[in-house]
Enzyme design. Structure first.
Site, PDB file in Angstrom:
ATOM      1  N   ASP A  29       0.859  -1.190   0.000  1.00 35.03           N
ATOM      2  CA  ASP A  29       0.000   0.000   0.000  1.00 35.03           C
ATOM      3  C   ASP A  29       0.897   1.243   0.000  1.00 35.03           C
ATOM      4  OD1 ASP A  29       0.912   0.319   2.588  1.00 35.03           O
ATOM      5  OD2 ASP A  29      -1.064   0.210   3.539  1.00 35.03           O
ATOM      6  N   CYS A  86       3.030  -3.323   4.150  1.00 38.48           N
ATOM      7  CA  CYS A  86       2.214  -2.170   4.526  1.00 38.48           C
ATOM      8  C   CYS A  86       2.890  -1.573   5.754  1.00 38.48           C
ATOM      9  CB  CYS A  86       0.757  -2.553   4.770  1.00 38.48           C
ATOM     10  SG  CYS A  86       0.453  -3.610   6.202  1.00 38.48           S
ATOM     11  N   THR A  88       2.521  -1.819   9.062  1.00 38.17           N
ATOM     12  CA  THR A  88       2.893  -2.798  10.105  1.00 38.17           C
ATOM     13  C   THR A  88       3.115  -4.201   9.555  1.00 38.17           C
ATOM     14  OG1 THR A  88       0.605  -3.453  10.481  1.00 38.17           O
ATOM     15  CG2 THR A  88       1.435  -1.593  11.802  1.00 38.17           C
ATOM     16  N   GLY A  89       2.750  -4.430   8.315  1.00 35.11           N
ATOM     17  CA  GLY A  89       2.802  -5.781   7.734  1.00 35.11           C
ATOM     18  C   GLY A  89       1.617  -6.632   8.154  1.00 35.11           C
ATOM     19  N   GLY A  91      -1.971  -5.728   8.227  1.00 32.60           N
ATOM     20  CA  GLY A  91      -3.173  -5.674   7.384  1.00 32.60           C
ATOM     21  C   GLY A  91      -3.021  -6.560   6.157  1.00 32.60           C
ATOM     22  N   HIS A 119       9.915 -23.838   9.134  1.00 35.34           N
ATOM     23  CA  HIS A 119       8.858 -24.466   9.927  1.00 35.34           C
ATOM     24  C   HIS A 119       7.457 -24.300   9.338  1.00 35.34           C
ATOM     25  CE1 HIS A 119      11.308 -24.554  13.966  1.00 35.34           C
ATOM     26  NE2 HIS A 119      11.953 -25.099  12.938  1.00 35.34           N
ATOM     27  N   ARG A 153       8.175 -33.205  10.787  1.00 29.77           N
ATOM     28  CA  ARG A 153       7.062 -32.879  11.688  1.00 29.77           C
ATOM     29  C   ARG A 153       6.382 -31.559  11.305  1.00 29.77           C
ATOM     30  NH1 ARG A 153      11.620 -31.088  14.108  1.00 29.77           N
ATOM     31  NH2 ARG A 153      11.597 -29.208  15.385  1.00 29.77           N
ATOM     32  N   HIS A 154       7.144 -30.673  10.657  1.00 28.24           N
ATOM     33  CA  HIS A 154       6.564 -29.392  10.252  1.00 28.24           C
ATOM     34  C   HIS A 154       5.578 -29.582   9.094  1.00 28.24           C
ATOM     35  CE1 HIS A 154       9.200 -27.453  13.015  1.00 28.24           C
ATOM     36  NE2 HIS A 154      10.252 -28.024  12.442  1.00 28.24           N
TER      37      HIS A 154
HETATM   38  C1  RB5 Z   1      -1.801   2.774   6.567  1.00 31.11           C
HETATM   39  O1  RB5 Z   1      -1.742   3.958   7.264  1.00 31.11           O
HETATM   40  C2  RB5 Z   1      -1.657   1.586   7.501  1.00 31.11           C
HETATM   41  O2  RB5 Z   1      -2.789   1.432   8.260  1.00 31.11           O
HETATM   42  C3  RB5 Z   1      -1.364   0.334   6.711  1.00 31.11           C
HETATM   43  O3  RB5 Z   1      -0.201   0.521   5.974  1.00 31.11           O
HETATM   44  C4  RB5 Z   1      -1.134  -0.954   7.481  1.00 31.11           C
HETATM   45  O4  RB5 Z   1      -0.195  -0.778   8.498  1.00 31.11           O
HETATM   46  C5  RB5 Z   1      -2.316  -1.674   7.913  1.00 31.11           C
HETATM   47  O5  RB5 Z   1      -2.256  -2.768   8.525  1.00 31.11           O
END
Ligand code: RB5
Length: 163
Positions: A29, A86, A88-89, A91, A119, A153-154
């Site tokens: 994004d 994104c 935080t990675g 979403g 794993h 096992r994985h």
């Molecule tokens: C965008 O501001 C932010 O919400 C998006 O990049 C992401 O972190 C969502 O999980």
């Protein structure tokens, strides 16, 4: 007696192709444009086939819109892997993990990159663009691509994900 072909197919979790030889889809994004560009350049320099499905403008976009097409493609094609980004990675991985056969792992260190391959047979690497330097992220990508699934096992555990 040899194992029938259909049983071999059923026991296959990921692709038979080595992860570093699979085509790579990337998407992001607005929070991940800079990192995506760096990842794209890095992968192409290493000779990978890369398809960029992400935002290039930096204008605000809704992360589900840019991840659904990528996740659908990977769900339907075991010879493809993804790298998604994104802020935080989270979403993007939440969206991707709705798809059957998709195993997106959120990753913020090289050690985790290794473990989600060994794993979990992760077929998508999810990066928190706002919490990693470009250098850290590229190191993670490198480890992700050179690490193979351990099986054993994985494999049993991964096979239970969709049950
Ligand atoms: C965008 O501001 C932010 O919400 C998006 O990049 C992401 O972190 C969502 O999980």
């Amino acid at each position: 007696t040899p194992t029938p072909a259909y049983e071999i197919r059923l026991s296959l979790v990921g692709s038979e192709m080595c992860i570093r030889d699979r085509n790579i889809l990337i998407s992001n994004d607005h929070a991940g444009v800079e990192l995506k560009n760096a990842v794209n350049r890095f992968l192409k320099k290493k000779g990978h086939v890369v398809v960029n499905l992400g935002d290039n403008s930096g204008e605000s976009v809704d992360y589900p819109d840019i991840i659904h097409p990528l996740a659908k493609e990977i769900s339907n094609n075991k010879d493809k892997i993804g790298i998604i980004m994104c802020g935080t990675g989270n979403g993007v991985s939440m969206v991707a993990n709705k798809y059957k056969g998709v195993r997106a792992g959120l990753c913020w260190s090289k050690e985790i990159a290794e473990l989600i391959r060994k794993h979990n047979d992760a077929n998508i690497l999810s990066l928190p663009a706002r919490f990693l330097s470009i250098k850290q992220a590229l190191e993670i990508v490198e480890v992700f691509l050179k690490t193979d699934f351990e099986g054993g096992r994985h494999e049993r555990r991964v096979n239970k994900i969709n049950k």
